[in-house]
Design a protein around this motif. Structure first.
Motif: not given
Ligand code: FES
Ligand code: FES
Lengths: 154, 746
Positions: A96-100, A131-137, B368-370
């Motif tokens: 999703q956001c991709g950061y993790c 951790l994934c704050r976007c919940g892509t688990y 937020t993750m970032e």
């Molecule tokens: S995709 Fe956004 S924190 Fe995992």
């Protein structure tokens, strides 16, 4: 005295104090920004890289202590030459956001090295530090199973 | 001050008054098209603010914050559907901050009507109100508005560009435009020969844009189907550029340290030790804190730790209990709003069984993750800034003001975002980077907040207290009377962003409570604003993030008092108010096998909330083993009107559920002496892969209006979890996070 580190097969002489964490050497010194900063205290896994195939939190490894060859997300595969795991991530549209996700993929890659066909419980065990704050688990789980299958079938 | 600020009176009433006042005096400015901000390269052309064609390819502009919700893909698909290009044929860019990219629907969210009962007339009024967003510099991504905002406008932009390109081809070929068709980025002549859009663009840009009707849904090729995300490849190869990944030649790295006692000053600091540390260039005084500039981020953070500093105190109550005491005091004052008052809650029918309950919902960080960060380069006459943000025009203006330049002298690049959830609408992280850059002119500098700095300097989801009394009779709800007290997030944010004092009822305090589609005959909701000034803002689903929990928990308590099945009780309470709401409840009932057998040592709960135009119902199953409670499964049903991308909707609803469950289980921010007590993930736990439930989703398309999906999944997940825990344990949840009262698995 510069410290020598090998990252993705390339040797670098790094002129920084030995206590600088590998994470910041990669990001700010070598320009390898695929590895992310999330917490700095080993609580999120965003900074995961491999040293000699073992998944480590690069925010916790001092430059002077790097004991082997470092692989980062940039070394695992590239657009156009994806690793099996990245291909599975693409097929399942995981990010999703991709950061993790760099950290997730590097952790999963180390898991598949030691456990080529992981069960759900083994995935939980290996991946729960990421951790994934976007919940892509759910998609991460599905992609790991797919990649395992892909690798098995060659 | 915003442009509207200059032409309107001082106080801008969000709500019905704005419809009358705002639209009336601003007619010309409201309806005038905003100028096209795109600047095509040599040999290229721009057909409208959303389509840019250069000799080397086609670029679509998606001026929305891509923070993980997939909006760049969906936005591009809306244009591409009509333009006849494939998504892998185009580049998608965020584009510059510009009035042309105003959010046309976000202000309609502020209307104090219930939403689900909005007539076509009111919808049209909402659209008019939306145009004021152009004057307010409201280029904002938030409130689940992107899809409704772009749905018609972007298809129209694509259709107009296509017909204009066809006209250019028609003139070149000297044939009638009607004889041409389009396909995959080219106009196709009757003889089958192809004229690429890239060869026609310059000629087309010289023509008057042609308007064209939108294609019917039945002709869609892209919309309605899952599209591969345009940002996926970059995100799985570590090549995506988040703002923290921006690298410029000669760049320095900086760390920020601000007074942890929120709102307090910096009394004095001694940086002599810090300045002597390796790699450190400078320590910059920022009044309420300081920044250390160094050759890498970690060295800067270490040096920040070495600065000796004395912080001033914060103007807030000293303990978490005192803060909630202050929130409770608001009930003694006058109500800020009574946005619903059906029937007479003081006279429930004879024989009504009454119950009451009070719920406490904590302050929350976005996490937020970032972490917050931005990069800036100041040259004395120009400021360039790279930031992942949800509010580009206002943030550009704020940065300009902070460094003493005109807004036109500021170039803001909006990057991908490692999560937003409302946090990245705030200007602060961009402004601090700009201020640091001003002190080291001609040197690009990246200012990264440590996780601790990020968590302790958020604009928090307000803490809230909800008091409910209600009654049941003959197995049905006959009365619900709710009072909610919290800091008003909207008034505080509007003051901060627009410099406009906001008066009138604050919808965000009662959203998710007053506007629920229930036909309970005696139904009143009053909001109270707490007299506190902790920094608060918008957190995924805003007011519904607390009201969607407390209201629904109380309904569950009413169902229990009525000895009714909780799901059937809610259906009965809805009556015929709004069919799409009933239908999502029925769908989640069937999807979860609600009426079927249940395993031993498990509990199930249902939660329902209508917010941001979407009715969403969630069922959660909890299971107890070895004294620990886990969450094995979840089922969601939601109605978004028109499902543009089913795969993306699954991600959004799953993600919104995970975000809500994380908060419901583990998260709270408490303040001691005005400083956050939780600083990093070890104090602010979230769902992990090992605690995440398996999720099943059903999307319905029964309601007539298209709605966005980023937020509505969060409140009912939190509510359903609490109700499931009651089902399992017999203990009612009365506060969050639930880990305080239930042995949740971590
Ligand atoms: S995709 Fe956004 S924190 Fe995992
Ligand atoms: S940054 Fe290393 S674990 Fe979070």
């Amino acid at each position: 005295m510069p410290t020598t580190v090998t990252v993705n097969g390339t040797r670098h002489d790094v002129d920084l104090p030995g206590d600088v964490p590998l994470l910041w050497v990669l990001r700010d010194e070598l320009g390898l920004t695929g590895t992310k900063y999330g917490c700095g205290v080993a609580a999120c896994g965003a900074c995961t890289v491999q040293i000699d195939g073992e998944a480590v939190r690069s925010c916790q490894v001092a430059l002077a202590d790097v004991w082997g060859a470092v692989t980062t997300i940039e070394g695992l595969g590239r657009p156009g030459a994806l690793s099996a795991l990245q291909q599975a991530w693409q097929d399942h549209q995981v990010a999703q956001c991709g950061y993790c996700q760099s950290g997730q993929i590097m952790q999963a890659a180390a898991l598949l090295e030691t456990t080529p066909a992981p069960t759900d419980a083994e995935i939980d065990e290996a991946m729960q530090g990421n951790l994934c704050r976007c919940g892509t688990y759910p998609r991460i789980r599905a992609a790991i199973h797919s990649a395992a299958q892909m690798i098995k079938e060659g | 001050m915003s442009r509207l600020g200059k032409i309107t009176r001082r106080s801008f009433l969000i709500g019905s008054v704005a419809l009358v006042g705002g639209v009336a005096f601003g007619v010309y400015a409201v309806s005038r098209p905003a100028p096209n901000p795109l600047d095509p390269a040599e040999g290229g052309a721009t057909l409208n603010p959303f389509v840019l064609i250069n000799p080397d390819g086609i670029t679509l502009i998606a001026p929305k914050a891509e923070m993980g919700q997939g909006i760049h893909t969906t936005w591009a698909a809306l244009i591409a559907e009509e333009l006849d290009v494939a998504l892998d044929q185009v580049r998608v860019l965020h584009g510059p901050p510009a009035a042309a990219y105003y959010n046309s629907v976000v202000l309609a969210e502020a209307l104090p009507d219930k939403g689900y009962d909005r007539s076509d007339m009111a919808h049209a009024l909402g659209e008019q109100l939306g145009k004021i967003g152009k004057l307010l510099d409201l280029q904002i991504t938030g409130g689940s508005t992107s899809v409704p905002d772009g749905y018609d406008r972007m298809r129209a932009a694509g259709a107009s560009a296509r017909e204009t390109l066809k006209q250019a081809a028609a003139e070149r070929l000297q044939i009638d435009r009607a004889r041409l068709r389009t396909e995959a980025g080219a106009v196709i002549a009757p003889d089958g020969s192809r004229l690429a859009y890239t060869d026609l663009a310059v000629a087309a840009a010289g023509l008057d844009p042609i308007e064209a009707p939108l294609r019917p849904k039945s002709d869609w090729r892209l919309l309605g189907r899952t599209q591969p995300r345009v940002d996926m490849l970059a995100k799985i190869t570590g090549t995506a550029t988040f703002s923290i990944d921006v690298r410029r030649p000669g760049m320095k790295f900086a760390a920020l340290r601000r007074n942890p006692h929120l709102g307090g000053r910096m009394i004095r600091f001694d940086d002599s030790a810090a300045r002597a540390m390796p790699g450190v260039d400078r320590v910059i005084n920022l009044d309420d804190g300081f920044a250390v500039v160094a050759s890498n981020t970690w060295l800067a953070m270490q040096a920040a730790d070495a600065v000796e500093v004395e912080w001033g105190g914060a103007p807030h109550p000293a303990t978490p209990e005192a803060i909630f005491g202050k929130i409770a005091e608001a009930f003694d004052g006058r109500a800020n709003s009574t946005l619903r008052d059906d029937g007479d809650v003081s006279a429930p029918p004879l024989g009504t069984e009454e119950i009451s309950a009070e719920y406490h919902l904590p302050y929350l960080a976005h996490a937020t993750m970032e972490p917050m960060n931005a990069t800036a380069l100041y040259s004395g006459i120009k400021l360039e800034i790279w930031s992942g943000n949800q509010l580009p025009l206002i943030i550009r203006n704020a940065c300009a003001q902070a460094v003493g330049l005109k807004p036109e002298a500021v170039e803001l690049h909006t990057t991908l975002m490692g999560g937003g959830f409302g946090r990245r609408a705030e200007p602060d992280f961009s402004v601090y980077a700009a201020r640091v850059a001003r002190e080291i002119a001609d040197t690009p500098v990246q200012l990264t907040w440590s996780r601790e700095e990020d968590m302790s300097h958020d604009y928090y989801r307000p803490g809230a207290i909800a008091r409910y009394r209600g009654g049941v009779k003959d197995g049905r709800a006959v009365m619900i009377d709710g009072q909610i007290a919290a800091q008003g997030a909207t008034p505080q944010a509007m003051g901060r962003w627009l410099g406009l004092p906001i008066a009138g009822p604050d919808k965000s305090t009662v959203d998710g409570a007053y506007n629920q589609p229930y036909a309970i005959p005696n139904y009143r909701i009053r909001g109270y604003l707490a007299d506190l000034d902790l920094p608060v803002g918008f957190w995924r689903s805003v007011g519904a993030s607390f009201n969607g929990v407390a209201f629904d928990w109380f309904l569950d308590e009413l169902a229990h008092a009525a000895k009714a099945d909780p799901l059937a009780f809610r259906l009965a309470a809805m009556g015929d108010t709004y069919a799409p709401a009933r239908q999502v409840l029925e769908a989640v009932r069937d999807l979860s096998g609600w009426d079927g057998p249940r395993a031993a040592n498990t509990g199930r709960g249902v939660g329902f909330c209508y917010c941001f135009g979407v009715p969403c119902a969630t069922v959660i199953e909890v299971a107890e083993a070895d004294g620990e409670v886990s969450i094995p499964r979840a089922w969601i049903a939601a109605d978004v009107g028109t499902a543009l991308d089913p795969g993306n909707l699954e991600q959004q609803f799953t993600g919104a559920l995970a975000y809500g469950l994380s908060a419901a289980c583990f998260e709270e921010i408490t303040f001691t002496d005005g400083a956050a007590d939780q600083l990093n993930f070890p104090d602010y736990e979230a769902l992990r892969i090992s605690t995440m439930p398996e999720v099943s989703l059903r999307i319905l398309e029964n309601q007539p209006h298209i709605a966005g999906a980023g937020e509505p999944g969060t409140p009912p997940a939190m509510a359903a979890l609490g109700n499931a825990l009651f089902d399992l344990t017999g203990t009612r949840p009365r506060r969050l996070p639930l880990m305080h009262d239930f042995p949740l698995k971590i």
